[in-house]
Write an enzyme that holds these catalytic residues in place. Structure first.
Site, PDB file in Angstrom:
ATOM      1  N   ASP A 193       0.835  -1.197   0.000  1.00  0.00           N
ATOM      2  CA  ASP A 193       0.000   0.000   0.000  1.00  0.00           C
ATOM      3  C   ASP A 193       0.874   1.252   0.000  1.00  0.00           C
ATOM      4  OD1 ASP A 193      -2.227  -1.644   0.155  1.00  0.00           O
ATOM      5  OD2 ASP A 193      -2.254  -1.614   2.342  1.00  0.00           O
ATOM      6  N   ASP A 217      -2.165   5.809   1.047  1.00  0.00           N
ATOM      7  CA  ASP A 217      -2.832   5.002   2.072  1.00  0.00           C
ATOM      8  C   ASP A 217      -2.708   5.688   3.425  1.00  0.00           C
ATOM      9  OD1 ASP A 217      -4.286   2.822   3.082  1.00  0.00           O
ATOM     10  OD2 ASP A 217      -2.451   1.824   3.701  1.00  0.00           O
ATOM     11  N   ASP A 221       2.292   2.685   9.457  1.00  0.00           N
ATOM     12  CA  ASP A 221       1.640   1.444   9.863  1.00  0.00           C
ATOM     13  C   ASP A 221       2.592   0.647  10.745  1.00  0.00           C
ATOM     14  OD1 ASP A 221      -0.512   2.115   8.337  1.00  0.00           O
ATOM     15  OD2 ASP A 221      -0.499   0.312   7.096  1.00  0.00           O
ATOM     16  N   ARG A 273      -7.184   8.291  12.780  1.00  0.00           N
ATOM     17  CA  ARG A 273      -6.042   7.418  13.098  1.00  0.00           C
ATOM     18  C   ARG A 273      -4.832   8.199  13.609  1.00  0.00           C
ATOM     19  NH1 ARG A 273      -5.935   2.547   8.558  1.00  0.00           N
ATOM     20  NH2 ARG A 273      -8.138   1.982   8.740  1.00  0.00           N
TER      21      ARG A 273
END
Length: 393
Positions: A193, A217, A221, A273
């Site tokens: 991603d 994206d 992460d 997020r």
């Protein structure tokens, strides 16, 4: 008073004077006030005060390794005897046959611990995702270094890594491809991603003073059993999905994940997020939140979050609530979502749930003093990639 303390105090005063001289040349009144604010922030910042007051920071770059706090602990494995210094001189990239002088060569082809710096300002457009070796520090201080326009960074099953002082943006998804891996072998890599930085089954990673934005994206992460991570002094902006902690709701190994999120600036134009957490634990402390869209801190699968001494400035309109609980499994009232000494402005609110189990329990190498939230604006004033000169940073 010990000589080291005296020297540090003298260096700090000289650094302040130097910053004042530089800034006063353009706008005397405003510059003097700004310089004092910057230095106050540095003094309160447990990471920055460790190295930014060193007038020889450029010569003593590896000193940075001993300045990290939080779950990553001190990055002692990235400095000391046997350290290899490598300079990026060539912004080009070849994913399967990296040339000496390129970033990929330094990050994948050199055995042992390596400290990577840059020769000049440059924009590195990676052909494919860059896999970073264990015991690697990528240090962009002193130059304007952008990793942008295509593939970006991944740490896959590696440890003891520092990513510092970079602008990472406009990252795009990558189809399955062949890339050089940290063993110096060409391997197949699946679909990736468009994340700025992705940590997969990694440990002991410190991500500090980077500016991250506008990736297809997310910006960061932390997935698949990754743990012992510190995310500090970064500027996250202009992004829908900012930071994901935990792979998916079914990946139970992320219960062992521990992440410290400290001294970061979120916004403007961040939607959600900051972070979103699954299963694991996050200590979110002394961060600046300049608005949000859907929410700031959220999660699923009964995560544990201690939000401590952050500044939450709600958007002018829309959702004022900081938190979001996203799954339907179990009793959400048992989730550990703590707020301790946070400050809320513009109508922001934080729904607290759960009792106990949200302490970070740091060891001496990880611990740091938590600063009163009223100083968060000062603490985060220098968030993001710094503009450094030879004697000040």
């Amino acid at each position: 008073m010990a000589p080291k303390i005296i020297n540090n105090a003298i260096a700090m005063q000289f650094a302040l004077a130097l910053i004042l001289v530089i800034l006063l040349a353009s706008n005397p009144g405003f510059a003097a006030k700004k310089a004092k604010q910057i230095l106050r922030g540095v003094k309160m910042n447990a990471i920055d005060q460790c190295w930014r007051r060193d007038l020889n920071w450029m010569r003593n770059r590896p000193q940075l390794a001993m300045c990290s706090v939080g779950f990553a602990g001190k990055m002692s494995g990235n400095a000391g005897r046997g350290l290899i210094h490598y300079t990026v001189t060539d912004p080009s990239d070849n994913a399967v046959n990296p040339k000496p002088g390129t970033l990929r060569y330094g990050a994948t082809m050199i055995r042992g611990k390596v400290w990577i710096t840059f020769q000049r300002d440059m924009r590195v457009t990676l052909q494919k995702t860059l896999l970073i070796s264990s015991f690697t520090a990528i240090d962009g201080r002193g130059f304007n270094v952008h990793i942008a326009g295509n593939a970006c960074l991944m740490v896959f099953q590696e440890s003891n890594i520092i990513i510092h002082g970079l602008h990472i943006h406009d990252c795009r998804p990558q189809a399955p491809s062949l890339v050089m891996n940290p063993d110096g072998k060409v391997v197949p890599l699946g679909q990736v991603d468009g994340d700025a930085i992705r940590l997969v089954s990694a440990s002991k990673v410190w991500i500090d003073h980077n500016t991250l934005y506008q990736c297809q994206d997310g910006l960061l992460d932390v997935t698949r059993g990754t743990t012992d991570i510190t995310i500090s002094n970064n500027w996250f902006r202009d992004q829908d999905k900012v930071m994901l902690l935990g792979h998916d709701d079914g990946y139970v190994l992320d219960k062992n994940m521990k992440v410290t999120v400290i001294y970061n600036h979120f916004g403007p134009n961040c939607n959600q997020r900051m972070p979103r957490l699954r299963h694991g634990y996050a200590h979110v402390v002394n961060n600046m939140y300049n608005g949000w869209g859907q929410y700031a801190i959220g999660g699923s699968m009964s995560p544990r979050v201690k939000s401590e001494a952050n500044l939450f400035i709600a958007p002018k309109s829309g959702n004022k609530e900081v938190t979001s609980r996203m799954d339907t499994i179990g009793n959400k009232q048992s989730w550990k979502f703590y707020s301790v000494r946070d400050v809320f402005e513009n109508g922001a609110s934080f729904i607290k749930t759960g009792f106990g189990g949200a302490k970070p329990n740091y060891n001496p190498q990880q611990s740091f003093p938590v600063v009163d939230a009223k100083f968060v604006r000062l603490l985060t004033r220098s968030a993001g990639a710094l503009r450094c000169t030879r004697s000040t940073c």
